[in-house]
Design a protein around this motif. Structure first.
Motif, mmCIF file in Angstrom:
data_model
loop_
_atom_site.group_PDB
_atom_site.id
_atom_site.type_symbol
_atom_site.label_atom_id
_atom_site.label_comp_id
_atom_site.label_asym_id
_atom_site.label_seq_id
_atom_site.Cartn_x
_atom_site.Cartn_y
_atom_site.Cartn_z
ATOM 1 N N HIS A 1 21.285 -6.836 -25.546
ATOM 2 C CA HIS A 1 20.992 -8.059 -24.775
ATOM 3 C C HIS A 1 20.768 -7.699 -23.307
ATOM 4 N N PRO A 2 19.751 -8.278 -22.649
ATOM 5 C CA PRO A 2 19.432 -7.894 -21.272
ATOM 6 C C PRO A 2 20.425 -8.379 -20.219
ATOM 7 N N ASP A 3 21.246 -9.394 -20.513
ATOM 8 C CA ASP A 3 22.145 -9.944 -19.494
ATOM 9 C C ASP A 3 23.328 -10.641 -20.159
ATOM 10 N N LEU A 4 24.110 -9.896 -20.925
ATOM 11 C CA LEU A 4 25.195 -10.505 -21.694
ATOM 12 C C LEU A 4 26.418 -10.716 -20.806
ATOM 13 N N ARG A 5 26.598 -11.965 -20.397
ATOM 14 C CA ARG A 5 27.753 -12.364 -19.590
ATOM 15 C C ARG A 5 28.020 -13.835 -19.865
ATOM 16 N N ARG A 6 29.178 -14.292 -19.438
ATOM 17 C CA ARG A 6 29.543 -15.688 -19.675
ATOM 18 C C ARG A 6 28.500 -16.633 -19.075
ATOM 19 N N ILE A 7 28.331 -17.773 -19.759
ATOM 20 C CA ILE A 7 27.343 -18.742 -19.289
ATOM 21 C C ILE A 7 27.960 -20.125 -19.064
ATOM 22 N N LEU A 8 29.049 -20.442 -19.773
ATOM 23 C CA LEU A 8 29.688 -21.750 -19.630
ATOM 24 C C LEU A 8 31.075 -21.657 -18.995
ATOM 25 N N MET A 9 31.854 -20.686 -19.424
ATOM 26 C CA MET A 9 33.207 -20.525 -18.897
ATOM 27 C C MET A 9 33.142 -19.684 -17.621
ATOM 28 N N THR A 10 34.147 -19.821 -16.778
ATOM 29 C CA THR A 10 34.192 -19.032 -15.544
ATOM 30 C C THR A 10 34.436 -17.566 -15.888
ATOM 31 N N HIS B 1 14.154 -9.978 -27.980
ATOM 32 C CA HIS B 1 12.796 -9.428 -28.004
ATOM 33 C C HIS B 1 11.925 -10.104 -29.064
ATOM 34 N N VAL B 2 12.531 -10.926 -29.923
ATOM 35 C CA VAL B 2 11.764 -11.718 -30.892
ATOM 36 C C VAL B 2 11.423 -13.079 -30.278
ATOM 37 N N TRP B 3 12.438 -13.745 -29.715
ATOM 38 C CA TRP B 3 12.244 -15.017 -29.010
ATOM 39 C C TRP B 3 13.008 -14.954 -27.700
ATOM 40 N N LYS B 4 12.337 -15.234 -26.605
ATOM 41 C CA LYS B 4 13.000 -15.219 -25.303
ATOM 42 C C LYS B 4 14.096 -16.282 -25.220
ATOM 43 N N THR B 5 13.954 -17.362 -25.958
ATOM 44 C CA THR B 5 14.970 -18.422 -25.942
ATOM 45 C C THR B 5 16.320 -17.947 -26.464
ATOM 46 N N ALA B 6 16.348 -16.844 -27.187
ATOM 47 C CA ALA B 6 17.615 -16.319 -27.698
ATOM 48 C C ALA B 6 18.534 -15.885 -26.560
ATOM 49 N N ASN B 7 17.974 -15.590 -25.397
ATOM 50 C CA ASN B 7 18.754 -15.073 -24.275
ATOM 51 C C ASN B 7 19.953 -15.966 -23.956
ATOM 52 N N TRP B 8 19.716 -17.188 -23.587
ATOM 53 C CA TRP B 8 20.808 -18.071 -23.187
ATOM 54 C C TRP B 8 21.635 -18.513 -24.381
ATOM 55 N N LEU B 9 20.997 -18.677 -25.531
ATOM 56 C CA LEU B 9 21.740 -19.079 -26.727
ATOM 57 C C LEU B 9 22.735 -17.990 -27.142
ATOM 58 N N GLU B 10 22.322 -16.738 -27.063
ATOM 59 C CA GLU B 10 23.230 -15.638 -27.386
ATOM 60 C C GLU B 10 24.351 -15.528 -26.357
ATOM 61 N N ARG B 11 24.036 -15.788 -25.106
ATOM 62 C CA ARG B 11 25.086 -15.786 -24.079
ATOM 63 C C ARG B 11 26.128 -16.868 -24.367
ATOM 64 N N GLU B 12 25.679 -18.007 -24.843
ATOM 65 C CA GLU B 12 26.608 -19.086 -25.190
ATOM 66 C C GLU B 12 27.511 -18.666 -26.346
ATOM 67 N N VAL B 13 26.933 -18.051 -27.381
ATOM 68 C CA VAL B 13 27.730 -17.584 -28.522
ATOM 69 C C VAL B 13 28.707 -16.496 -28.071
ATOM 70 N N PHE B 14 28.248 -15.589 -27.226
ATOM 71 C CA PHE B 14 29.125 -14.552 -26.681
ATOM 72 C C PHE B 14 30.291 -15.190 -25.932
ATOM 73 N N ASP B 15 30.005 -16.144 -25.081
ATOM 74 C CA ASP B 15 31.008 -16.802 -24.253
ATOM 75 C C ASP B 15 32.030 -17.561 -25.095
#
Length: 162
Positions: free
Chosen positions: A126-135, A103-117
């Motif tokens: 997070h609005p859509d916290l799921r894996r982004i690189l790994m299956t 909610h501060v920067w929209k770009t955090a969305n995919w970057l946070e998903r990468e860190v989560f993954d």
């Protein structure tokens, strides 16, 4: 020199009790803050000090080297002030969660998903916290220092190449 940095001075004024460390190395300034105020700090930097661009967001695994295993790292840019700032906050392995910065920067969305993954750090809200690189069936988080080199019970590329 970091003490003369405008952003550092303003952060010390507003968040004095929450600043853990300020370091300057080779002209780059890093401010480490408590996890419980990270979103307030990031919002203040964007709204009041014109750090309007989140250029990167990642984590570091300090397995066995620090009390808090992980360190979240936010790389910020102020085009208006021609200034860069790195903000870090520790994240413990026992409470491996941190509020989302989407909610501060929209770009955090995919970057946070990468860190989560890759690190297994969860971003609360997070609005859509799921894996982004790994299956989706992948087990574990490959950038953790205790992750098995060949993956969990997998031969290299098992079932991935035909």
């Amino acid at each position: 020199m970091a003490e003369n940095n405008r952003a550092v001075l303003k952060l010390k004024e507003k968040f004095a009790a929450s600043i853990i460390d300020v370091v300057e190395f080779r002209g780059e300034v890093t401010v480490t803050v408590a996890k419980d105020v990270i979103i307030e700090v990031l919002s203040f930097l964007k709204q009041s000090l014109q750090f309007n661009q989140l250029t990167d967001l990642t984590a570091v695994d300090y397995l066995g080297k620090k009390e808090d295993r992980f360190m979240m790292v936010y790389q910020l840019l102020s085009l208006a002030n021609k200034d860069r700032l790195r903000v870090k906050t520790p994240v413990s392995e026992g409470d491996c969660t941190i509020p989302t910065a989407t909610h501060v920067w929209k770009t955090a969305n995919w970057l946070e998903r990468e860190v989560f993954d890759l690190f297994g750090i969860t971003f609360g809200g997070h609005p859509d916290l799921r894996r982004i690189l790994m299956t989706d069936d992948w087990v574990g988080h490959p950038l953790r220092k205790d992750y098995p080199l060949q993956g969990p019970d997998r031969e290299p590329y098992k079932g991935r190449l035909s």
